[in-house]
Design a protein around this motif. Sequence first.
Motif, PDB file in Angstrom:
ATOM      1  N   ILE A   1      50.616   9.556  91.434  1.00 38.56           N
ATOM      2  CA  ILE A   1      49.260   9.623  90.903  1.00 38.56           C
ATOM      3  C   ILE A   1      48.396  10.483  91.817  1.00 38.56           C
ATOM      4  CG2 ILE A   1      47.223   8.247  90.360  1.00 38.56           C
ATOM      5  CD1 ILE A   1      49.414   5.987  89.796  1.00 38.56           C
TER       6      ILE A   1
ATOM      7  N   TYR B   1      45.469  14.147  91.196  1.00 36.19           N
ATOM      8  CA  TYR B   1      44.063  14.471  91.382  1.00 36.19           C
ATOM      9  C   TYR B   1      44.002  15.934  91.789  1.00 36.19           C
ATOM     10  CZ  TYR B   1      39.402  14.945  93.116  1.00 36.19           C
ATOM     11  OH  TYR B   1      38.140  15.431  93.317  1.00 36.19           O
TER      12      TYR B   1
ATOM     13  N   GLY C   1      36.720   5.285  91.214  1.00 36.37           N
ATOM     14  CA  GLY C   1      36.994   6.656  91.642  1.00 36.37           C
ATOM     15  C   GLY C   1      35.850   7.150  92.499  1.00 36.37           C
ATOM     16  N   CYS C   2      35.516   6.355  93.527  1.00 37.88           N
ATOM     17  CA  CYS C   2      34.292   6.590  94.329  1.00 37.88           C
ATOM     18  C   CYS C   2      34.371   7.816  95.223  1.00 37.88           C
ATOM     19  CB  CYS C   2      34.017   5.363  95.187  1.00 37.88           C
ATOM     20  SG  CYS C   2      35.360   5.046  96.371  1.00 37.88           S
ATOM     21  N   GLY C   3      35.601   8.367  95.444  1.00 43.97           N
ATOM     22  CA  GLY C   3      35.730   9.491  96.374  1.00 43.97           C
ATOM     23  C   GLY C   3      35.275   9.079  97.770  1.00 43.97           C
TER      24      GLY C   3
ATOM     25  N   ASP D   1      39.261   3.834  95.099  1.00 42.06           N
ATOM     26  CA  ASP D   1      39.760   5.205  95.013  1.00 42.06           C
ATOM     27  C   ASP D   1      41.209   5.251  95.492  1.00 42.06           C
ATOM     28  OD1 ASP D   1      38.141   8.064  94.663  1.00 42.06           O
ATOM     29  OD2 ASP D   1      40.007   8.279  95.787  1.00 42.06           O
ATOM     30  N   LEU D   2      41.907   6.311  95.082  1.00 42.90           N
ATOM     31  CA  LEU D   2      43.293   6.530  95.514  1.00 42.90           C
ATOM     32  C   LEU D   2      43.374   7.048  96.937  1.00 42.90           C
ATOM     33  CD1 LEU D   2      44.876   8.695  92.669  1.00 42.90           C
ATOM     34  CD2 LEU D   2      45.477   6.343  93.250  1.00 42.90           C
TER      35      LEU D   2
ATOM     36  N   PHE E   1      39.365   9.491 101.948  1.00 47.40           N
ATOM     37  CA  PHE E   1      37.996   9.368 101.442  1.00 47.40           C
ATOM     38  C   PHE E   1      37.430   7.987 101.778  1.00 47.40           C
ATOM     39  CE2 PHE E   1      38.314  12.713  97.767  1.00 47.40           C
ATOM     40  CZ  PHE E   1      38.187  13.725  98.693  1.00 47.40           C
TER      41      PHE E   1
ATOM     42  N   GLY F   1      43.270   1.978  95.653  1.00 48.66           N
ATOM     43  CA  GLY F   1      44.004   1.517  94.477  1.00 48.66           C
ATOM     44  C   GLY F   1      43.874   2.482  93.323  1.00 48.66           C
ATOM     45  N   ASN F   2      44.599   2.157  92.280  1.00 49.31           N
ATOM     46  CA  ASN F   2      44.641   2.995  91.086  1.00 49.31           C
ATOM     47  C   ASN F   2      43.715   2.413  90.022  1.00 49.31           C
ATOM     48  OD1 ASN F   2      45.307   4.534  88.897  1.00 49.31           O
ATOM     49  ND2 ASN F   2      47.485   4.000  88.908  1.00 49.31           N
ATOM     50  N   VAL F   3      42.840   3.229  89.481  1.00 46.33           N
ATOM     51  CA  VAL F   3      41.896   2.723  88.483  1.00 46.33           C
ATOM     52  C   VAL F   3      42.601   2.246  87.216  1.00 46.33           C
ATOM     53  CG1 VAL F   3      39.950   4.107  89.310  1.00 46.33           C
ATOM     54  CG2 VAL F   3      41.445   5.048  87.542  1.00 46.33           C
TER      55      VAL F   3
ATOM     56  N   ARG G   1      31.645   8.393  88.049  1.00 47.35           N
ATOM     57  CA  ARG G   1      31.172   9.768  87.890  1.00 47.35           C
ATOM     58  C   ARG G   1      32.300  10.715  88.277  1.00 47.35           C
ATOM     59  NH1 ARG G   1      26.348  11.736  91.758  1.00 47.35           N
ATOM     60  NH2 ARG G   1      28.010  11.335  93.242  1.00 47.35           N
ATOM     61  N   TRP G   2      32.562  11.688  87.410  1.00 49.46           N
ATOM     62  CA  TRP G   2      33.583  12.719  87.638  1.00 49.46           C
ATOM     63  C   TRP G   2      34.946  12.122  87.994  1.00 49.46           C
ATOM     64  CZ3 TRP G   2      28.955  14.589  90.658  1.00 49.46           C
ATOM     65  CH2 TRP G   2      28.137  15.385  89.850  1.00 49.46           C
ATOM     66  N   LEU G   3      35.308  11.062  87.316  1.00 52.28           N
ATOM     67  CA  LEU G   3      36.652  10.486  87.443  1.00 52.28           C
ATOM     68  C   LEU G   3      37.438  10.686  86.147  1.00 52.28           C
ATOM     69  CD1 LEU G   3      38.854   8.503  88.662  1.00 52.28           C
ATOM     70  CD2 LEU G   3      37.682   6.738  87.328  1.00 52.28           C
TER      71      LEU G   3
ATOM     72  N   PHE H   1      39.737  13.554  85.088  1.00 47.36           N
ATOM     73  CA  PHE H   1      41.013  13.794  85.781  1.00 47.36           C
ATOM     74  C   PHE H   1      42.137  12.888  85.279  1.00 47.36           C
ATOM     75  CE2 PHE H   1      37.769  15.087  88.880  1.00 47.36           C
ATOM     76  CZ  PHE H   1      38.201  16.368  89.158  1.00 47.36           C
TER      77      PHE H   1
HETATM   78  C1  LIG Z   1      35.673  14.528  91.697  1.00 38.19           C
HETATM   79  S1  LIG Z   1      36.001  13.115  92.692  1.00 38.19           S
HETATM   80  C2  LIG Z   1      34.507  12.172  92.329  1.00 38.19           C
HETATM   81  C3  LIG Z   1      34.157  11.227  93.424  1.00 38.19           C
HETATM   82  C4  LIG Z   1      32.867  10.407  93.181  1.00 38.19           C
HETATM   83  N1  LIG Z   1      32.976   9.593  91.983  1.00 38.19           N
HETATM   84  C5  LIG Z   1      31.639  11.259  93.125  1.00 38.19           C
HETATM   85  O1  LIG Z   1      30.971  11.277  92.091  1.00 38.19           O
HETATM   86  O2  LIG Z   1      31.349  11.931  94.125  1.00 38.19           O
HETATM   87  C6  LIG Z   1      37.242  12.216  91.790  1.00 38.19           C
HETATM   88  C7  LIG Z   1      37.807  11.030  92.560  1.00 38.19           C
HETATM   89  O3  LIG Z   1      38.640  10.279  91.670  1.00 38.19           O
HETATM   90  C8  LIG Z   1      39.737   9.770  92.414  1.00 38.19           C
HETATM   91  N2  LIG Z   1      40.822   9.457  91.479  1.00 38.19           N
HETATM   92  C9  LIG Z   1      41.446  10.291  90.618  1.00 38.19           C
HETATM   93  N3  LIG Z   1      42.369   9.614  89.904  1.00 38.19           N
HETATM   94  C10 LIG Z   1      42.319   8.320  90.331  1.00 38.19           C
HETATM   95  C11 LIG Z   1      43.039   7.137  89.988  1.00 38.19           C
HETATM   96  N4  LIG Z   1      43.998   7.146  89.058  1.00 38.19           N
HETATM   97  N5  LIG Z   1      42.726   5.984  90.631  1.00 38.19           N
HETATM   98  C12 LIG Z   1      41.754   5.965  91.603  1.00 38.19           C
HETATM   99  N6  LIG Z   1      41.055   7.058  91.962  1.00 38.19           N
HETATM  100  C13 LIG Z   1      41.331   8.220  91.338  1.00 38.19           C
HETATM  101  C14 LIG Z   1      40.078  10.899  93.384  1.00 38.19           C
HETATM  102  O4  LIG Z   1      40.810  10.431  94.497  1.00 38.19           O
HETATM  103  C15 LIG Z   1      38.689  11.416  93.748  1.00 38.19           C
HETATM  104  O5  LIG Z   1      38.195  10.804  94.900  1.00 38.19           O
END
Ligand SMILES: C[S@@+](CC[C@H](N)C(=O)[O-])C[C@H]1O[C@@H](n2cnc3c(N)ncnc32)[C@H](O)[C@@H]1O
Length: 293
Positions: A27, A31, A73-75, A97-98, A102, A123-125, A140-142, A145
């Motif tokens: 996973i 990203y 997906g807090c980044g 977040d994965l 971060f 963890g995995n969302v 936001r912005w998760l 992806f």
């Molecule tokens: C573009 S960043 C956005 C971060 C934050 N939400 C923000 O607005 O600044 C996308 C984030 O989603 C996380 N991500 C992507 N796929 C994921 C998954 N399946 N489970 C958990 N986190 C995930 C990535 O690791 C990354 O930190």
Amino acid sequence: MLNNLIIIMNVFLIHICRGKTKGMDEIKMNYLLGSSDEELGRLAFQHETWRPEAFDLWDRTGIKPGSSVLDLGCGPGFASLDLANLVGLNGKVISLDLSRKFLNHLNQVATSNGIKQIQAEEGNVESFVLSEKVDFVYSRWLFCFLRDPGKVVAQVAVNIKSGGRIAICDYFALDYLLFPGAPVFDRLLAAVSESWRLSGGNIRVQQSLPGMLEQHGFKIIELMPITRIARPNSAHWNCPKSFWKVFIPQLVSKGFFSQTDSDEFWIEINEREKSSFAILKTPTLLDIIAEKL
Ligand SMILES: C[S@@+](CC[C@H](N)C(=O)[O-])C[C@H]1O[C@@H](n2cnc3c(N)ncnc32)[C@H](O)[C@@H]1O
């Protein structure tokens, strides 16, 4: 003493299904933008640029002191830190977040600022389970992806209280517009679109999320499009530029965009930056607020 008790209770509150190591690695590779220092810096700048819109969305959603919020997906947690200040010591922010890197960044900033109401979880969302349902979920912005956004909506549905709300900010369309236009800009958009599709994500994910949310027992409260008309050297001009700086080299290395096109692209952008006529319309985001019935 009370703070320590709260921290210990927090540790027990969440049980993230971490999945098997191999699954997580697979996973992580999905990203698209990775977790380099450059990407962390880009996310910091992106948060700073869109911070007022985030506060506005939280306000319209009803997040307030005392709320419990899951930041999916807090980044590196730039939004989580603002949410922690908003919910206060009687509230809670679970940041999922994965990326361990971060989350380490988030923990360091939270610790050095004495913020205790954040619980950062790797963890995995798609497969998290909370032992106590939350009032709000923010993302936001998760979703753009994710290979299977419906699976994540289903997870959210079982982990949010009835009457709780989810607020999602993500891409609705890749409708950038550069004026004066340049054919190489259109070729870049086509390359971004194709690479995103092949990675399994969906850069227009907000078009399908309202229907998915309804299928999982949510009522749509609000759909609000957001776009900006940016002039050269403004934050809203430089924000997409920081994305291109991170992403174009990846497009070139994977064969979606040629090195010649990349060079031509930056010449065109540099020219626009010297012109007082240039305008960039940012891709349309959609804020979704939905309530669990
Ligand atoms: C573009 S960043 C956005 C971060 C934050 N939400 C923000 O607005 O600044 C996308 C984030 O989603 C996380 N991500 C992507 N796929 C994921 C998954 N399946 N489970 C958990 N986190 C995930 C990535 O690791 C990354 O930190």
